[in-house]
Design an enzyme around this catalytic site. Structure first.
Site, PDB file in Angstrom:
ATOM      1  CB  CYS A   1      50.497  38.633  43.303  1.00 27.13           C
ATOM      2  SG  CYS A   1      50.058  37.077  43.983  1.00 27.13           S
TER       3      CYS A   1
ATOM      4  CB  CYS B   1      47.132  37.514  44.368  1.00 25.78           C
ATOM      5  SG  CYS B   1      48.455  37.275  45.329  1.00 25.78           S
ATOM      6  CG  ASP B   2      45.611  39.576  41.185  1.00 27.16           C
ATOM      7  OD1 ASP B   2      44.482  39.256  42.261  1.00 27.16           O
ATOM      8  OD2 ASP B   2      46.411  40.436  41.247  1.00 27.16           O
TER       9      ASP B   2
END
Ligand code: NAP
Length: 327
Positions: free
Chosen positions: A136, A139-140
């Site tokens: 992701c 997200c990261d």
């Protein structure tokens, strides 16, 4: 919910398909319960940008998911964040078991559990998950500002995520096993135009390596010459497709060889009163708009089924081929 309640419909999964089903079920005055184990929106909530959902030229996946949720909640839908552990078909009612021990009885079930990222299956992938391996970008990606990342895959997701990561990272290597991307032409063009992205054609990742701080390299292999080499990188983002979340599909429901549930155009499975929508359903296009359309269809068909069932009329309207499978 209170003990003894019998729902008209229990919707399992709160992505675009499940939430749209919720909206239509509430508008059809069905007693509705929607259960989602993680965040509303499912995969979409993790998407950086959505540019192909009609009415929104560009919107973040999270914002679109929140709009779906707010819309469903405007009808006072019973929305619960909890894991479902089993869906058990019954003759009179179907049952949906929750991880907290609650058992929901319902006339119909709409399964909208979507799918999960497919894994590469190479050494280091599991070991360094969260230490440089990710599924992701939204997200990261933040952790990889001004660093180097590898994106694996050549589809729409890989292209979109590579473009997102290029906004943060110093360098993005897109590793693709063939000599042409699968992504749509518009995304292919954007990848080509982005100077921070270099596509490594005909190449696969064979191992992910790390030091004590996390991922520091990948082993690559040329699929045509067999030549091996190592590439330094700080992160590896894997977007090589998708596997359907079919763990809750009751035994006896027909699936294809890839684990997608086979339905008719009304999202009916071969089990009366059980419908499947969105990415879990076998179909041509896995798109937000299609999942939403499925949700609408399944809720309307469920409403008709519940009405017929309550009036004591025969409810089995499945086509012959699906019906035979159910028996
Ligand atoms: P996908 O279209 O199935 O693409 C998967 C990619 O990963 C392909 O390029 C495939 O290579 C590669 N791949 C698969 N297994 C691999 C392996 N073991 N090793 C190396 N590479 C591997 O998956 P997706 O990109 O996640 O998209 C899923 C669906 O969602 C698609 O229908 C897509 O159109 C849709 N989607 C749409 C949008 C959008 O419209 N904005 C955004 C995201 C996703 P090959 O090409 O060689 O098979």
């Amino acid at each position: 919910m209170s003990e003894g309640d019998i729902y008209d419909v229990v919707i399992v999964g709160g992505g675009p398909g499940g939430l749209t089903a919720g909206i239509y079920a509430m508008r059809a005055a069905l007693k509705t319960f929607l259960v989602e184990k993680a965040v509303a929106g499912g995969q979409v909530a993790m998407s950086d940008g959505v540019e192909n959902y009609p009415g929104f030229e560009s919107i973040s996946g999270y914002e679109l998911s929140q709009k779906f949720l707010q819309h469903a909640q405007s009808y006072d839908i019973e929305f619960v964040q909890e894991e479902v552990v089993a869906v058990e078909p019954g003759l009179d009612f179907h049952s949906v078991k929750l991880a907290n021990g609650n058992l929901l009885k319902t006339h119909t079930v709409i399964l909208a559990t979507g799918g999960s990222p497919r894994k590469l299956g190479v050494p280091g992938e599991d070991k360094y998950y969260g230490k440089g391996v990710s599924y992701c970008g939204v997200c990261d990606g933040f952790f990889f500002r001004d660093r180097t990342v590898v994106v694996v895959g050549g589809g729409d997701t890989a292209a979109e995520e590579a473009l997102y990561l290029a906004k943060l990272a110093k360098q993005v290597y897109m590793v693709h096993r063939r000599d042409a991307l699968r992504a749509s032409m518009i995304l292919q063009q954007r990848v080509k135009d982005e100077c921070k992205i270099e596509v490594l054609w005909n190449t696969i990742v064979t191992e992910i390596k790390a030091n004590e701080e996390g991922v520091d390299a990948v082993s690559l292999q040329d699929t045509q010459t067999g030549e091996q080499r190592e590439l330094s990188t700080d992160g590896v983002f894997i977007f090589i497709g998708f596997i359907p979340n079919n763990q809750l599909v009751p035994a006896g429901i027909k699936m294809n060889a890839d684990g997608y549930v086979i339905t008719n155009e009304k999202c009916e499975t071969n089990m009366p009163g059980i419908y499947v929508v969105g990415d879990l359903r076998e179909k041509y296009a896995k798109q937000i708009v299609v999942a939403a359309a499925d949700g609408c269809t399944a809720a309307l068909v469920a409403a008709h089924y519940v009405e017929m069932k309550k009036s004591g009329e025969a409810v089995c309207e499945l086509p012959e081929d699906l019906l035979q499978e159910a028996q």
